[in-house]
Motif scaffolding. Structure first.
Motif, PDB file in Angstrom:
ATOM      1  N   PRO A 152       0.800  -1.225   0.000  1.00 33.96           N
ATOM      2  CA  PRO A 152       0.000   0.000   0.000  1.00 33.96           C
ATOM      3  C   PRO A 152       0.836   1.281   0.000  1.00 33.96           C
ATOM      4  N   LEU A 153       1.953   1.298   0.708  1.00 38.50           N
ATOM      5  CA  LEU A 153       2.755   2.515   0.719  1.00 38.50           C
ATOM      6  C   LEU A 153       3.877   2.427  -0.322  1.00 38.50           C
ATOM      7  N   SER A 154       3.610   1.651  -1.374  1.00 38.80           N
ATOM      8  CA  SER A 154       4.452   1.519  -2.566  1.00 38.80           C
ATOM      9  C   SER A 154       5.797   0.824  -2.335  1.00 38.80           C
ATOM     10  N   ASP A 155       6.017   0.298  -1.153  1.00 42.86           N
ATOM     11  CA  ASP A 155       7.232  -0.457  -0.851  1.00 42.86           C
ATOM     12  C   ASP A 155       6.889  -1.384   0.317  1.00 42.86           C
ATOM     13  N   PRO A 156       7.278  -2.614   0.372  1.00 43.66           N
ATOM     14  CA  PRO A 156       8.017  -3.410  -0.618  1.00 43.66           C
ATOM     15  C   PRO A 156       7.137  -3.895  -1.785  1.00 43.66           C
TER      16      PRO A 156
END
Lengths: 73, 703
Positions: A44-48
């Motif tokens: 969701p927070l683009s990482d991982p």
């Protein structure tokens, strides 16, 4: 391009892996040049990112994905 | 009786632990390797009437090239012939799915020159997953013995035992030819180290392990020296070549229809790692964990508490009076009760965590939480210890064990006690009701409740910020990378869940228990003994004091008893220490009575309130009654007539209890889990220092 630029459900062929910055473990888990890698999911927070490669399902951080050169299929 | 040593090795998530459990049952023992936190799991199994096997369960690895100090130490068991666990035979546990990757490890182990058995687990799932294996052809190609098992259904375990018994029949030849990596280099190595296992020579070159009795025939070893980068490239190439070798073998012996297994995975992943639902589900999982250890564990905890209180009073009533009985009834028995009281929480927490791990859900938690926790030096898995810590730090610290990265695990263990555990609540309640007015902010939010909530927020903030600081200070033993496997979803095996729970409880009671017991007996002694001229004559001294003050009214017996108890605590060794170091606490706004109460509550925070009550000569009955204590505290005056418990003192105390360690059980568990006194002291000193400074600043600003 490098693996971190692949979007969800995109596939690529691994061309090269930076031996100095990539742990042997990742290669031992099946992330080898010549293999096809698919991005299954991006957190969701683009990482991982969550990838499938050589029948292995792995989660790696983007800083590591940057070290893996792929060719988009 | 013949004794065999067997090592179990395999990738993570292949059911290696289930195989170990199926072989050993309850005959297992978990210890630590010296200096590291990695577990050393040993069990025994009876193979035949006259043969017993000692089985060592090595941690899950993808290769014999270790990734961490922990793996390095554990793998020593198969490298070092003088290691007490050095096996006669190795069982490589693999699963039928993703056999390719499992075989990488197998070829490495086989090349080390051990009699090697390949146990293919989850064989019962082959049909469902569309897998077919030509076992005899695979056995021939890999030059090994293969056993199909299903640890879940307990199938094939007897065949595995039989195969282990026959270990001397299996040859120890290498299966992979290193020359295919780099013909000239490995030919040269072969010339320099003739008649030696080439793989061991190679592992010595790469620095994995210094195998003994290896000296080159010609001294000019400089010709084989390679730079680190060259060695890394060769290791990569070795892995690629091994995979090519394996792929070639599997092409003729192994068929799989992957679409079947992938479907279920995708369905679950879509929800559990969803950007909204993923967090909602995780929130409810945390709520369930928190509720279970906070609410559910309360009943058995009260039972244990009551049981030991009864045992203690029974002992002092029925054994002959004397020092020994005192030690037993007031020191040892309550100490034991203090140890066992945490068992229900540990059992419940590990029951739940085992299920989350077994099903594969925990890896998804790491996936969605990693980005949030990473900046604080923590793992996505650290959320579970931190939230469990709001009930109690003891099981919470233990649950950090499931974090793979050693540095993240250590930081998690060190910062978890900052979260607001239930033992802080009685202290907070008393202080907050004393100094925070019963008003409302914005007209509807009760100020007292708001402050209480802020204390929880403060606990989490302290944990996260300390993580940030520690992650900058603590050096990792080597650079570690975030590469985790996302395992297939599985139904949990209850046998594994219960064995894990049992093992955690035993290791807590045996490992941390003795430290906690010893510390609590020492603290009890210091609090209940003192120099004979004052402490020993407490009754006379109190009577004398009454005379001097010319009190006309005679005290009731109860009042007299509480006067004596207060006098004794004041003049006990710990009381003397408390009065002596009062100057240290004075800048925080504490008088000598508070200083003593703070010191004694190092045993456990909740003791603070009870000991203050004793120091204020409140009887036992009053000590149970919060309002009486609060009244008494509100009226406590300093020498100059100002009240002791001002807002400044109160906030100072709140902050002190928010940050200070003040729990010897946590000290015991940290020692057990970090396997290091150094980190135990670092944690104790760090927390106490933060507490002192925070309380100091607060008092000096507010007074």
């Amino acid at each position: 391009m490098t693996l971190n630029f692949l979007k969800k459900s995109q596939k690529g062929t691994i061309i090269a892996i930076n031996a100095d910055n990539v742990p042997l473990k990742l290669i031992e888990m099946g992330c080898l040049p010549g293999n096809i890698v698919e991005v299954l999911q991006i957190a969701p927070l683009s990482d991982p990112i969550y990838i499938k490669v050589n029948d292995s399902f792995l989660s790696i951080r983007k800083d590591l994905a940057k070290e893996i050169e792929v060719e988009l299929i | 009786m013949k004794q065999l040593k067997v090592a179990l090795i395999g990738n993570p998530n292949v059911g290696k632990t289930s195989v170990f459990n199926a072989l050993t049952g309850l005959n297992q023992h978990v210890g630590n390797y010296p200096g590291v936190t990695v577990e050393r799991k040993i069990g025994t199994a009876t193979l035949a009437k006259d043969t017993k096997a000692h089985i060592i369960d090595l941690p899950g690895v993808y290769s014999v090239n270790p990734n961490s100090k922990d793996e390095e130490i554990a793998l020593n068991a198969i490298f070092d012939a003088s290691n007490k666990d050095f096996p006669d035979v190795i069982v490589v546990v693999a699963e039928v799915e993703n056999l390719k990757r499992n075989l990488l490890l197998f070829t490495q182990v086989k090349d080390l020159g051990f009699p090697t058995i390949l146990a293919l687990n989850m064989a019962d799932q082959m049909e469902k997953k569309g897998i077919s294996i030509d076992v005899p052809a695979l056995e021939k190609a890999l030059d090994t013995k293969i056993v199909l098992i299903s640890a879940r259904k307990n199938e094939g375990i007897d065949e595995l035992k039989q195969a282990v018994l026959n270990y001397s029949n299996y040859n120890t030849n290498s299966v992979f030819d290193l020359k295919s990596i780099d013909e000239s280099y490995f030919t040269l190595l072969g010339h320099l180290y003739p008649n030696q296992n080439p793989y061991k020579v190679w592992l010595t070159q790469t620095g994995v392990f210094q195998f003994e009795q290896l000296s080159p025939v010609v001294s000019s070893s400089s010709t084989v020296q390679k730079s680190e980068t060259e060695l890394k490239k060769l290791q990569q190439r070795e892995t690629i070549k091994r995979y090519q070798f394996i792929n070639k073998i599997l092409k003729d012996t192994y068929k799989i229809d992957t679409s079947k297994a992938t479907d279920i995975r995708m369905k679950f992943d879509r929800i559990l790692t969803h950007k909204f639902w993923g967090y909602i589900i995780f929130f409810f999982v945390l709520l369930l964990i928190y509720g279970s250890i906070f609410e559910l564990a309360a009943f058995p905890m009260d039972f244990v508490d009551g049981l030991f209180a009864d045992l203690s009073s029974w002992t002092s009533a029925n054994l002959p009076e004397g020092k020994l009985t005192e030690l037993l009834a007031d020191g040892v028995i309550p100490g034991l009760g203090g140890v066992l009281m945490f068992v229900p929480q540990i059992a419940i927490l590990f029951f739940l965590i085992s299920i989350l791990e077994e099903t594969g859900y925990m890896s998804r938690v790491v996936f969605i939480m990693d980005r949030i926790m990473k900046p604080f030096g923590l793992s996505g898995k650290s959320v579970v210890p931190l939230v469990s810590g709001t009930a109690c730090a003891i099981p919470a610290i233990m649950s950090a064990r499931n974090i793979e990265n050693p540095k993240e695990r250590l930081i998690t263990m060190l910062v978890t006690p900052f979260t607001t555990c239930s033992a802080r609540i009685p202290v907070y309640i008393i202080i907050i009701s004393l100094i925070i007015p019963k008003t409302y902010i914005l007209g509807f939010v009760p100020l007292q409740a708001f402050v209480m909530t802020m204390m929880y927020v403060l606990g989490f903030l302290a944990a996260l910020l300390s993580g940030l600081v520690l992650s900058k200070i603590i050096k990792a033993d080597r650079k570690s990378f975030f590469v985790i496997e996302m395992p297939t979803y599985k139904a949990p095996i209850l046998k594994n869940v219960f064995l894990n729970m049992y093992e955690k409880v035993v290791s807590y009671v045996v490992g941390a228990g003795k430290i906690i017991l010893a510390l609590s007996v020492i603290l009890w002694f210091l609090g209940s003994h003192g120099p004979s001229d004052t402490f020993g004559n407490a009754e006379e001294m109190v009577a004398e004091k009454q005379m001097n003050e010319r009190l006309t009214e005679r005290l009731t017996e109860e009042q007299l008893a509480s006067e004596i108890a207060g006098y004794q605590l004041e003049h006990s060794y710990i009381g003397i220490i408390g009065r002596t170091i009062e100057p240290v606490f004075r800048p925080l706004g504490y008088d000598w009575k508070i200083s003593i109460a703070v010191l004694t509550s190092f045993a456990a925070r909740e003791v603070f309130v009870g000991n203050l009550a004793t120091l204020y000569n409140l009887g036992e009955e009053a000590a149970e009654d919060e309002t009486k204590i609060i009244d008494r505290m509100a009226n406590e005056k300093r020498a100059d007539g100002t009240p002791v418990y001002t807002v400044a003192t109160g906030i100072s105390l709140l902050l002190f209890y928010a940050f200070a360690m003040q729990c010897l059980s946590t000290v015991g568990v940290t020692k057990k889990e970090t396997n290091s006194w150094k980190w135990t002291f670092v944690q104790l000193v760090f927390m106490t220092a933060v507490a002192y400074v925070a309380a100091l600043i607060a008092y000096q600003l507010l007074k």
